[in-house]
Write a protein that holds these residues in place. Structure first.
Motif, mmCIF file in Angstrom:
data_model
loop_
_atom_site.group_PDB
_atom_site.id
_atom_site.type_symbol
_atom_site.label_atom_id
_atom_site.label_comp_id
_atom_site.label_asym_id
_atom_site.label_seq_id
_atom_site.Cartn_x
_atom_site.Cartn_y
_atom_site.Cartn_z
ATOM 1 N N CYS A 292 0.869 -1.178 0.000
ATOM 2 C CA CYS A 292 0.000 0.000 0.000
ATOM 3 C C CYS A 292 0.908 1.230 0.000
ATOM 4 C CB CYS A 292 -0.879 0.008 1.249
ATOM 5 S SG CYS A 292 -1.784 1.565 1.420
ATOM 6 N N CYS A 298 0.874 6.006 7.195
ATOM 7 C CA CYS A 298 -0.426 5.600 7.726
ATOM 8 C C CYS A 298 -0.352 5.200 9.204
ATOM 9 C CB CYS A 298 -0.954 4.422 6.901
ATOM 10 S SG CYS A 298 -2.565 3.878 7.481
ATOM 11 N N CYS A 305 0.822 -4.333 5.099
ATOM 12 C CA CYS A 305 0.619 -3.116 4.298
ATOM 13 C C CYS A 305 1.813 -2.793 3.404
ATOM 14 C CB CYS A 305 0.317 -1.936 5.212
ATOM 15 S SG CYS A 305 -1.147 -2.205 6.229
ATOM 16 N N CYS A 323 -7.899 -0.758 1.282
ATOM 17 C CA CYS A 323 -7.178 -0.750 2.567
ATOM 18 C C CYS A 323 -7.347 -2.109 3.243
ATOM 19 C CB CYS A 323 -7.732 0.365 3.467
ATOM 20 S SG CYS A 323 -7.011 0.356 5.118
ATOM 21 N N HIS A 324 -6.265 -2.641 3.824
ATOM 22 C CA HIS A 324 -6.357 -3.930 4.525
ATOM 23 C C HIS A 324 -7.096 -3.816 5.849
ATOM 24 C CE1 HIS A 324 -3.741 -5.821 1.675
ATOM 25 N NE2 HIS A 324 -2.730 -5.009 1.941
HETATM 26 S S1 SF4 Z 1 -3.941 0.416 6.989
HETATM 27 FE FE1 SF4 Z 1 -4.799 0.617 4.935
HETATM 28 S S2 SF4 Z 1 -4.175 2.628 4.229
HETATM 29 FE FE2 SF4 Z 1 -2.927 2.140 6.020
HETATM 30 S S3 SF4 Z 1 -1.091 1.285 5.120
HETATM 31 FE FE3 SF4 Z 1 -2.452 -0.430 5.580
HETATM 32 S S4 SF4 Z 1 -3.572 -0.779 3.689
HETATM 33 FE FE4 SF4 Z 1 -2.641 1.246 3.527
#
Ligand code: SF4
Ligand SMILES: Nc1ncnc2c1ncn2[C@@H]1O[C@H](COP(=O)(O)OP(=O)(O)OP(=O)(O)O)[C@@H](O)[C@H]1O
Ligand SMILES: [Mg+2]
Length: 326
Positions: A292, A298, A305, A323-324
């Motif tokens: 991601c 984040c 991620c 998003c995970h």
């Molecule tokens: S929680 Fe969601 S937005 Fe944040 S890094 Fe992981 S996949 Fe990306």
């Protein structure tokens, strides 16, 4: 054009990259992946807002849709017709259906041309109208955007910024396009005239049925005019939802961070429960983080991620989120 009731725009897996090729003796430079595989459909009379930080790829995507920039891959259909790979004649025909309004009206208008010549130019070039009919149509277009037919003889410097943007809008609508891409159309304007221009765009949509792709980094602007919102991060869409769902229940951590950045004075936008602070700079699109792309900033990031890129997936309320953990 094929289906009069079909979508005005369909993007499938569109990617736009810059650089990568060196000169004759130079080694190849880094590839800037400005747009990285996006899908989007815009229906007739619909307004889709495209939001995201500076440098996330909004203008690159807009320029690609109007044909100012070539994609490296993907498909772009305007009113059912494929733009990618079309010959010049066909492209020219397709392009009358998509017009663009840029941020700074002063840069969009030729200071040496009268307003009438500027607004009438697309009609003249395409042989739609000439002589008295052209003059009359220009007068109608000026009236439609809240100016007067007699303004046609004036030059851009004789107008205010807001009036100049009205001229730009009149010209964009001259050929009755199905889609107008508005790239930050009120960002360069005085705060006092922004609402007037937004209201004008809405009124013109009601009258003509035109669709808008409305590009902005300002969520408080888009919530007044859009039907749907698309959030872009480093060349990809990370959240997509209809306006009510989007503002009532923003899901992606990046979206929530963008909402937290909106001034407190906008209570609807502020409805998101916890505040996410957007820390650090946007990484370079020449060196996009693995997995991601948002994981470097984040607050919810975990190991997966940085390893696996989350796809946009539908949620029970209809939103699409990549998003995970959200
Ligand atoms: S929680 Fe969601 S937005 Fe944040 S890094 Fe992981 S996949 Fe990306
Ligand atoms: N012609 C170009 N050559 C190389 N890189 C480019 C070119 N045009 C844009 N870029 C890069 O592509 C990325 C996306 O730029 P783009 O202008 O699309 O962003 P944006 O979302 O419109 O930003 P802003 O909100 O500041 O207008 C940026 O990193 C930019 O530097
Ligand atoms: Mg831009």
């Amino acid at each position: 054009m094929s289906d009069p009731n079909g979508p005005v725009l369909e993007l499938k897996d569109v990617a736009v990259h810059f650089g990568g090729r060196g000169g004759l003796f130079a080694s190849p430079g880094p590839v800037v992946k400005a747009v990285n595989g996006v899908d989007l459909t815009i229906g007739r009379g619909e307004t889709v807002a495209l939001v995201g930080e500076s440098g996330c790829g909004k203008s690159t995507l807009s320029n690609t849709i109007v044909g100012l920039q070539a994609p490296v891959s993907g498909s772009i259909r305007v009113a059912g017709e494929e733009v990618v790979g079309a010959d010049r004649r066909k492209l020219n025909d397709i392009r009358r259906h998509v017009q663009m309004i840029f941020q700074d009206p002063a840069l969009s208008l030729d200071p040496r041309s009268t307003i009438g010549a500027t607004v009438g130019e697309p009609l003249k070039v395409r042989g739609v109208a000439k002589g008295e009919a052209l003059k009359q149509r220009v007068g109608e277009l000026l009236t439609q955007v809240g100016l007067r037919a007699e303004h046609a003889d004036r030059y851009p410097h004789q107008f205010s910024g807001g009036q100049r943007q009205r001229v730009v809008i009149a010209r964009a609508l001259a050929l009755e396009p199905g889609l107008v891409i508005c790239d930050e159309p009120v960002s360069a304007l005085d705060v006092s005239v922004r609402a007037q221009i937004l209201n004008l765009l809405v009124a013109l949509q009601k009258r003509t049925g035109v669709s808008y792709l409305f590009v902005s980094h300002d969520l408080s602007v888009v919530r007044h005019i859009c039907d749907r919102v698309v959030v872009m991060y480093l060349g990809r869409f990370v959240e997509m939802a209809d306006r009510a769902t989007f503002f009532a229940n923003p899901k992606h951590p990046y979206t929530r961070a963008l909402m937290s950045a909106v001034p407190q004075a906008d209570p609807v936008v502020q409805r998101g429960k916890e505040r996410y602070v957007l820390s650090g700079e946007l990484p370079s699109p020449a060196n996009i983080p693995s997995g991601c792309a948002f994981h470097t900033r984040c607050p919810l990031a975990t190991e997966i991620c940085s390893q696996v890129r989350p796809e946009l997936t539908p949620r029970p309320d209809g939103a699409l989120v990549a998003c995970h953990h959200a």
